[in-house]
Design an enzyme around this catalytic site. Sequence first.
Site, short mmCIF file in Angstrom:
data_model
loop_
_atom_site.label_atom_id
_atom_site.label_comp_id
_atom_site.label_asym_id
_atom_site.label_seq_id
_atom_site.Cartn_x
_atom_site.Cartn_y
_atom_site.Cartn_z
N ASP A 43 -1.86 5.51 -4.03
CA ASP A 43 -2.49 6.96 -3.69
C ASP A 43 -1.76 7.52 -2.37
O ASP A 43 -1.99 8.72 -2.18
CB ASP A 43 -3.80 7.16 -3.59
CG ASP A 43 -4.48 7.10 -4.97
OD1 ASP A 43 -3.66 6.98 -5.87
OD2 ASP A 43 -5.84 7.19 -5.11
N HIS A 118 -5.56 11.44 -3.49
CA HIS A 118 -6.75 10.69 -3.97
C HIS A 118 -7.83 11.41 -3.91
O HIS A 118 -8.34 12.25 -3.12
CB HIS A 118 -6.88 9.49 -2.60
CG HIS A 118 -8.16 8.74 -2.67
ND1 HIS A 118 -8.19 7.82 -3.87
CD2 HIS A 118 -9.32 8.64 -2.13
CE1 HIS A 118 -9.17 7.05 -3.68
NE2 HIS A 118 -10.20 7.65 -2.78
#
Length: 257
Positions: A43, A118
């Site tokens: 991420d 994220h």
Amino acid sequence: MSGRLSDLTWRELDARVAEGPPILFLPTGALEQHGPHLPLGTDAMLPALLAERVAAEIGGLVAPTLPYGYKSQPKSGGGNHMQGCASLDANTYILMVRDLICDFARHGLTRIVLFDGHMENQMFLTEAADLALRALKGEGIEEVRIVKLGYWVMIDEPLEETLFPEGLISWELEHAAVMETSVMLHLRPDLVRTDLIPDHPPAAFPPYDVYPFDPGSVCHSGALSSAAGATAEKGRAVVEGLVPALARQIAEAFPAP
Ligand SMILES: [Zn+2]
């Protein structure tokens, strides 16, 4: 000249800002498990790699990536109890991002993109932007504009069909699944454990959240749905579709200085 903020000297940056502040990308990620086949830094890597490509198209700069994020949630990331998840409390995270925005803006970098990789960071980035604008206003710095997005927002219907020819189950369950695995296969194939790509039914959750979360209530590999359909070609299609679309949207969001 490099598009990476950390590669510049202070005089080079000063000169860039004096010409009219460049759009500054702050990639925001996490250290979070991504199934048996993708690295913990997925991420953080994906927004960092994409931000460099988007910034290059519009003459922007990319700040060092924030490699930690808000806690992984069971329904979107498997949960923070899983090995390798090291996350920040919301207050810590908000204040860290707020402080960075404030210092960038104090030095004239007043056009900032919070470029997220994220999902769990999203509302806390909103709060950080809000607190930063409030603090900067108190200092008389008002010409600040912040754009917040997840790099995935420009995945349109044609790209979705390329990724999921048999139909998308749901974006919530795409953690460590076809999209992220495909883009990693394209951008960082050296880090994908192709022999371990999971193929299993999607995780099932109740329609509510329970605290404390019971890790025994779900049984999954860390991926929330199958990644078996991932290919490097799909990853290339995502990157080649997203980069110009993001560049166009972001350039439009910032009026010329
Ligand atoms: Zn992810």
